[in-house]
Design a protein around this motif. Structure first.
Motif, mmCIF file in Angstrom:
data_model
loop_
_atom_site.group_PDB
_atom_site.id
_atom_site.type_symbol
_atom_site.label_atom_id
_atom_site.label_comp_id
_atom_site.label_asym_id
_atom_site.label_seq_id
_atom_site.Cartn_x
_atom_site.Cartn_y
_atom_site.Cartn_z
ATOM 1 N N ARG A 187 -7.243 7.560 -3.409
ATOM 2 C CA ARG A 187 -6.668 9.050 -3.525
ATOM 3 C C ARG A 187 -6.330 9.581 -4.740
ATOM 4 N N LEU A 235 -6.752 2.243 -1.241
ATOM 5 C CA LEU A 235 -6.166 3.954 -0.529
ATOM 6 C C LEU A 235 -5.952 4.616 -1.972
ATOM 7 N N VAL A 258 0.839 -0.671 -0.339
ATOM 8 C CA VAL A 258 -0.597 -0.035 0.135
ATOM 9 C C VAL A 258 1.034 1.101 -0.120
ATOM 10 N N GLY A 259 1.959 0.886 0.882
ATOM 11 C CA GLY A 259 2.672 2.090 0.875
ATOM 12 C C GLY A 259 3.081 2.834 -0.280
ATOM 13 N N LEU A 260 3.573 1.800 -1.079
ATOM 14 C CA LEU A 260 4.571 1.768 -2.185
ATOM 15 C C LEU A 260 3.536 2.470 -3.456
ATOM 16 N N LEU A 288 0.775 4.194 -2.738
ATOM 17 C CA LEU A 288 0.717 5.249 -2.592
ATOM 18 C C LEU A 288 1.659 6.776 -2.897
ATOM 19 N N ALA A 289 3.167 5.502 -2.995
ATOM 20 C CA ALA A 289 3.458 7.354 -2.755
ATOM 21 C C ALA A 289 3.763 7.400 -4.712
ATOM 22 N N LYS A 290 3.552 6.009 -5.092
ATOM 23 C CA LYS A 290 4.046 6.049 -6.918
ATOM 24 C C LYS A 290 3.060 6.897 -7.187
ATOM 25 N N LEU A 321 1.273 9.097 -6.125
ATOM 26 C CA LEU A 321 1.508 10.843 -5.175
ATOM 27 C C LEU A 321 2.192 11.391 -6.261
#
Lengths: 434, 409
Positions: free
Chosen positions: A421, A417, A325-327, A329-331, A333
């Protein structure tokens, strides 16, 4: 439309090869570990007789003294003393009933130059085979009369028949067990219920190969074969005559057709115990009549370690999903501007959402595929473990499909998520910033 | 370093920051418990046996039924085994440490039945102490004339005659301290079974029970009773470590020669027995170590990935800061501090979760409470991993030239 999203997703994934590989590998690791441990747990906690387990019950009575007894809170012992087992067996109150104990049977080979060897033996009564649906290759079981007459008959397992007679029909032939001659009346087909529910608390292991020889209980006892496990509830002076000693060493199973029969049998059991209390043999009035699956969970057959490993693996999968999820999401953004342009050119929020979910789905499927390979690798590792269930650890079709469901669900949750976003991002500021 | 600007930046990246915190918290919670479980397994495997493990081989034979000459056959076997070159001592015992089966009894320091009974392993066999290499710390070993044959003892017990039962016993220090804390155990009475009194004539150092360590690993009692060749009896032979293989081979040949009809159920060195006994624990510890490593790697890679994106995203602001006079070190420290902050919050959350998981394990798996020192171990590991993982991206950030500020990318 889906084709276009797929194209976009593949392009985006290709742009950051290392990151994509990282996401897929973490997901694969988590899925591989979860599926491996889950397969083992499923194997261990499975139903040994799916077609029959609902009708099989394990009666228990409690001949112990009142020392340490708390009414209603003390569980009856797992096994039965000989007099009780015989009384209940001869009462014939169930559709079928059998008592059993395990023993080590020394088999003397046919050829003079071979060494004798031990095989797992079951001492039981006539109904055993019919009640447990044990399939016969040749011949059949023995009768209740054979039990009473102490006939020297034996049913042998397929692997023993292969070893002794090369797989030929051996019914009527004689084998030597513990220096006594037994006539073979039946040869089983492959039969190894997992777990070996009927050996619970009789000594010996819970999983693995089936037993080698099955002999009438009275016959085997008259030839001095002893049970693997004995629990005594009062001090014993004579261990040779177990039938008379205050010791428990027999397990009993009954087959009951419907819930009315179960209620009847339970009240019969309670009545029997009351009668024994009146006779002065028993002090405690508790009885139990657990179903097969209930009995297995009561006995905690599944090793704690196996359960712990499943928790551990799913904890690991959770971390892998959070990581993905974190990766993602970062991608996402980082791609704000691209999204801004697409939105400005008319793409709806739903389209953006779908695009990102497709990307997450691809990661999930790839992760699942590699996870499947890792699970196979993991199970290969399990098969090399020293546990008695090790050789049974194989991935089945259901688990195979489950792998992909887990992978897809995990990745879609991971994608939710970032996709959300991405689709709620207002396009104007992103474009302005450029 | 002022952390206010870091906090205000993080507030603008709530989602990413909280994901990172969550990942660190979960990793911390699982790792603390996994390390604790590994510790538990290692502790189990490290149990002291009190015997000369590296000098012992054993042979376990199978017998069918009972025979009248069992005692004489046992004596003949032992005599033959003692003749083998290199053999120091031989015993036929009812059980052996780390063997599968065990024989136990309830013992108490008081005649009152059911009063504070402890469950201890009961070891039998002539020359047991010298063969197993158990150390005597007080009192004496049995004298040859004190030994009785097990067949005679059983026969006497069957008739209710207690005189034929040998009254001497050796206990381990653990048993003595449990029954008579702070007192001299020599000459004291222990009661077994229906109240048979035994006198403690000696105290041994450690002697581990065959299994069921949960009942008190060092609770063992030795009685001067000679064992016959019955099911479960084990020949134990002591010799120099390098002679073990040869001695075992010769012993098997001799035993077969004396009676070819016997089956060897099990044989080997006690070293092997111990290794086999703990194989499940070793496998589980191995799996736990693997999971810990995998978790740390996944988390580290996650941090690298996120930090890289962060750095790339803030390229411009880094350039501006550099242009306004921030040194490379300032930028480096900025990212390191940021990671430290996130990791610390994650660890704090993770500790709570670790405690929760431990409570769950206590309830469902009868594990003890996790000692407090496992918490800082887990925390330290994550801080270390966090800092190591962020170093690369932070260095890249520090290398961003000030000129970036003037570009309109």
């Amino acid at each position: 439309m889906l084709g276009y999203y797929l194209d976009l997703a593949v392009r985006s994934l290709k742009r950051n090869k290392i990151l994509t590989a990282l996401m897929i590998m973490t997901l694969a690791l988590g899925i591989g570990a979860s599926i491996t441990t889950l397969t083992v747990l499923r194997l261990l906690s499975g139903d040994p007789l799916p077609q029959k387990s609902a009708r099989l019950f394990y009666p228990q009575v409690d001949p112990n003294t009142l020392d340490g007894y708390v009414a209603g809170q003390t569980k009856p012992d797992a096994t039965m003393a000989y007099p009780d087992a015989m009384n209940l067996l001869h009462a014939r109150r169930a559709k079928r009933q059998a008592v059993m104990a395990l023993t080590q049977a020394k088999i003397i080979p046919q050829h003079a130059n071979e060494h004798p060897y031990f095989s797992d033996g079951v001492m039981t009564t006539a109904d055993f085979f019919g009640m447990f649906d044990a399939p016969f290759q040749y011949g059949g079981g023995w009768t209740a009369d054979d039990d009473e007459n102490r006939a020297a008959l034996v049913v042998i397992a397929d692997f023993l028949n292969d070893k002794l007679f090369g797989g030929a029909n051996s019914v009527g032939k004689v084998i030597r067990i513990n220096d006594h001659d037994f006539r073979i009346v039946g040869v089983l087909k492959h039969w190894a219920p997992q777990p070996r529910f009927y050996t619970q608390d009789l000594g010996s292991r819970d999983y693995g190969d089936g037993d080698g020889v099955f002999m009438p209980l009275q016959t085997a006892r008259s030839m001095d074969m002893g049970p693997e496990d004995t629990e005594c509830y009062a001090s014993v002076t004579d261990v040779e005559h177990l039938e008379l000693a205050p010791c428990e060493w027999l397990g009993m199973w009954v087959e009951l057709g419907d819930s009315a029969a179960v209620t009847d049998y339970k009240s019969f059991l309670d009545g029997y115990v009351k009668q024994q209390i009146a006779l002065g043999r028993f002090k405690r009035s508790d009885t139990a009549l657990l179903g097969l699956m209930g009995w297995l969970s009561d006995q905690q057959v599944v090793p704690n370690d196996a359960r712990l490993q499943v928790y551990l693996a799913f904890g690991f999968l959770l971390i892998c999903v959070v990581n993905t999820v974190g990766l993602l999401l970062a991608k996402c953004l980082r791609r704000s501007r691209e999204i801004g342009v697409r939105r400005a050119l008319g793409a709806t929020r739903r389209a953006i959402f779908a695009q990102f979910m497709v990307e997450a789905g691809i990661v999930g499927l790839a992760g699942g595929l590699i996870g499947l390979l890792l699970a196979e690798l993991g199970l290969l590792g399990v098969r090399h473990q020293p546990a008695d269930y090790a050789s049974l650890a194989h991935l089945d079709i259901q688990m195979f499909l489950f792998t992909f469901v887990v992978a897809l669900v995990a990745s879609l949750i991971a994608g939710l998520l970032p996709a959300w976003r991405a689709c709620v991002m207002a396009p104007a500021p992103q474009l302005k910033a450029a | 370093m002022d952390i206010r600007p870091i906090l205000s930046t993080l507030r603008r990246h709530k989602f990413t920051a909280s994901l990172l915190i969550m990942q660190i918290a979960l990793t911390c919670a699982i790792i603390c418990n996994a390390i604790f479980l590994i510790g538990q397994r290692i502790e189990r495997m490290d149990i002291a046996s009190g015997i000369a493990e590296h000098e012992l081989v054993y042979v376990n034979l199978a017998y069918i039924g009972s025979r009248p000459d069992a005692m004489a056959r046992a004596a003949a076997d032992i005599a033959a085994l003692k003749e083998i070159a290199g053999v120091k001592s031989v015993t036929l015992t009812n059980q052996i440490p780390f063997g599968g089966s065990s024989s136990n009894m309830g013992i108490r320091a008081d005649l009152m039945p059911q009063k504070d009974t402890i469950n201890a392993a009961q070891y039998l066999g002539e020359d047991l102490l010298s063969t197993l290499g158990v150390q005597l710390v007080a009192g004496r070993d049995f004298r040859p004339e004190e030994y009785r044959d097990i067949t005679d003892v059983f026969a006497a017990l069957g008739k209710g005659d207690l005189n034929a039962v040998p009254k001497q016993a050796l206990v381990t220090r653990a048993v003595a301290e449990r029954l008579w804390p702070g007192q001299n155990p020599l000459g004291k009475q222990i009661y077994v079974g229906q109240g048979i009194p035994l006198t403690v004539i000696g105290v041994t150092a450690q002697l581990v029970r065959p299994n069921q360590f949960g009942e008190g690993a060092q609770y063992s009692v030795i009685n001067p009773i000679r064992v016959s060749i019955t099911q479960g009896a084990v020949y134990v032979i002591r010799c120099a470590p390098q002679d073990r293989e040869q001695v075992l081979k010769t012993a098997l040949a001799k035993l077969k020669g004396l009676d070819p009809n016997r089956l060897v159920l099990d044989k080997g060195t006690v070293d092997h027995l111990r290794r086999d006994y703990f194989q499940d624990d070793r496998a589980m510890a191995g799996i736990l170590v693997g999971v810990c490593l995998a978790l740390l790697i996944v988390t580290a890679l996650g941090i690298v990935g996120l930090a890289s994106f962060w750095v790339a995203q803030r390229n411009r602001s880094i350039g501006v800061r550099r242009a306004l006079g921030a040194t490379r070190n300032n930028i480096l420290h900025y990212f390191q501090t940021e990671n430290f902050l996130l990791t610390t919050i994650g660890i704090a959350l993770g500790m709570v979760m670790a405690y929760g998981i431990n409570l769950f394990l206590i309830v469902h798996y009868e594990l003890p409470r996790m000692p407090a020192f496992y918490f800082p171990v887990g925390a330290g590991l994550l801080w270390l991993i966090g800092q190591a993982a962020v170093l690369g991206p932070a260095l890249r950030a520090a290398a961003v030239p000030p000129v970036v500020a003037t570009r309109s990318v």
